[in-house]
Design a protein around this motif. Structure first.
Motif, short mmCIF file in Angstrom:
data_model
loop_
_atom_site.label_atom_id
_atom_site.label_comp_id
_atom_site.label_asym_id
_atom_site.label_seq_id
_atom_site.Cartn_x
_atom_site.Cartn_y
_atom_site.Cartn_z
N ASP A 29 -48.74 -31.86 -56.06
CA ASP A 29 -49.95 -31.48 -56.07
C ASP A 29 -50.54 -31.33 -54.42
O ASP A 29 -51.23 -30.27 -54.19
N TYR A 30 -49.70 -31.83 -53.41
CA TYR A 30 -50.10 -31.93 -52.07
C TYR A 30 -49.22 -31.22 -51.24
O TYR A 30 -49.14 -31.14 -49.97
N VAL A 63 -40.93 -8.23 -53.63
CA VAL A 63 -41.59 -8.65 -54.68
C VAL A 63 -42.92 -8.71 -55.10
O VAL A 63 -43.36 -9.14 -56.04
N LYS A 64 -43.77 -8.38 -54.12
CA LYS A 64 -45.13 -8.30 -54.31
C LYS A 64 -45.52 -7.38 -55.58
O LYS A 64 -44.90 -6.13 -55.58
N GLY A 65 -46.48 -7.72 -56.23
CA GLY A 65 -46.73 -7.12 -57.48
C GLY A 65 -45.84 -7.59 -58.51
O GLY A 65 -46.06 -6.92 -59.65
N ARG A 66 -44.84 -8.05 -58.46
CA ARG A 66 -43.93 -8.45 -59.57
C ARG A 66 -43.71 -9.98 -59.77
O ARG A 66 -43.58 -10.39 -60.86
N PHE A 67 -43.86 -10.68 -58.55
CA PHE A 67 -43.57 -12.34 -58.55
C PHE A 67 -44.71 -12.86 -58.41
O PHE A 67 -45.54 -12.38 -57.51
N THR A 68 -44.96 -14.04 -59.21
CA THR A 68 -46.13 -15.00 -58.58
C THR A 68 -45.70 -16.33 -58.70
O THR A 68 -44.75 -16.75 -59.42
N ILE A 69 -46.40 -17.09 -58.41
CA ILE A 69 -46.28 -18.61 -58.27
C ILE A 69 -47.30 -19.39 -58.49
O ILE A 69 -48.60 -19.24 -58.05
N GLY A 70 -47.05 -20.64 -59.36
CA GLY A 70 -48.25 -21.50 -59.45
C GLY A 70 -47.71 -22.74 -59.94
O GLY A 70 -46.76 -23.31 -59.67
N ARG A 71 -49.00 -23.73 -60.13
CA ARG A 71 -48.50 -24.96 -60.54
C ARG A 71 -48.80 -25.54 -61.84
O ARG A 71 -49.84 -24.39 -62.30
N ASP A 72 -48.22 -26.25 -62.65
CA ASP A 72 -48.52 -26.73 -63.56
C ASP A 72 -48.79 -28.18 -63.58
O ASP A 72 -47.84 -29.09 -63.71
N GLY A 73 -49.86 -28.53 -63.21
CA GLY A 73 -50.52 -29.98 -62.79
C GLY A 73 -50.06 -30.91 -63.98
O GLY A 73 -49.48 -32.05 -63.74
N ALA A 74 -50.22 -30.48 -65.21
CA ALA A 74 -49.84 -31.42 -66.25
C ALA A 74 -48.68 -31.79 -66.49
O ALA A 74 -48.24 -32.90 -66.98
N LYS A 75 -47.71 -30.66 -65.99
CA LYS A 75 -46.24 -30.99 -66.23
C LYS A 75 -45.76 -31.46 -64.87
O LYS A 75 -44.44 -31.73 -64.86
N ASN A 76 -46.47 -31.52 -63.75
CA ASN A 76 -45.88 -31.73 -62.50
C ASN A 76 -44.83 -30.95 -62.13
O ASN A 76 -43.67 -31.32 -61.56
N THR A 77 -44.93 -29.47 -62.24
CA THR A 77 -43.96 -28.72 -62.02
C THR A 77 -44.84 -27.47 -61.31
O THR A 77 -45.84 -27.33 -61.13
N ALA A 78 -43.72 -26.81 -60.83
CA ALA A 78 -44.21 -25.24 -60.17
C ALA A 78 -43.41 -24.12 -60.85
O ALA A 78 -42.36 -24.52 -61.27
#
Length: 122
Positions: A29-30, A63-78
């Motif tokens: 998370d941090y 990769v702009k417009g095709r790739f994105t990134i995020g977190r899944d806090g519930a699973k502690n994954t990105a």
């Protein structure tokens, strides 16, 4: 922290894949979370990064417009969501974490995963 990257595989051009980055026993998370890739015969390059405040920084214009990134806090994954994949996206993909904000230098990232192979081919 030992990161675990997963989700790679073989996909046809135009397809999608979602890579995951886990840190068992630690929270993501941090930290800033970066994805890097190394294609055959090439140096490793930065793809994109998610800052500790969830700003997305693109290291690669391709990769702009095709790739994105995020977190899944519930699973502690990105995750790295890759859409409209191209043959030139074929590479081993690595996730890494850095304290605080995203920086383009690899040395700023102090924890790395083992890499997961993505092959885009028909």
């Amino acid at each position: 922290v030992q990161l675990q990257a997963s989700g790679g595989g073989l996909v046809q051009p135009g397809g999608s894949l979602r890579l995951s980055c886990a840190a068992p026993g630690f929270t993501l998370d941090y930290d800033a979370i970066g994805w890097f890739r190394q294609a055959p015969g090439k140096e490793r390059e930065g793809v994109l990064c998610l800052s500790e405040s969830d700003d997305i920084i693109y290291y690669s214009d391709s990769v702009k417009g095709r790739f994105t990134i995020g977190r899944d806090g519930a699973k502690n994954t990105a995750y790295l969501q890759m859409n409209s994949l191209k043959r030139e996206d074929t590479a081993v993909y690595y996730c890494a974490t850095a304290p605080g904000s995203c920086r383009p230098e690899e040395y700023a990232f102090n924890s790395w995963g083992q890499g997961t192979q993505v092959t885009v081919s028909s």
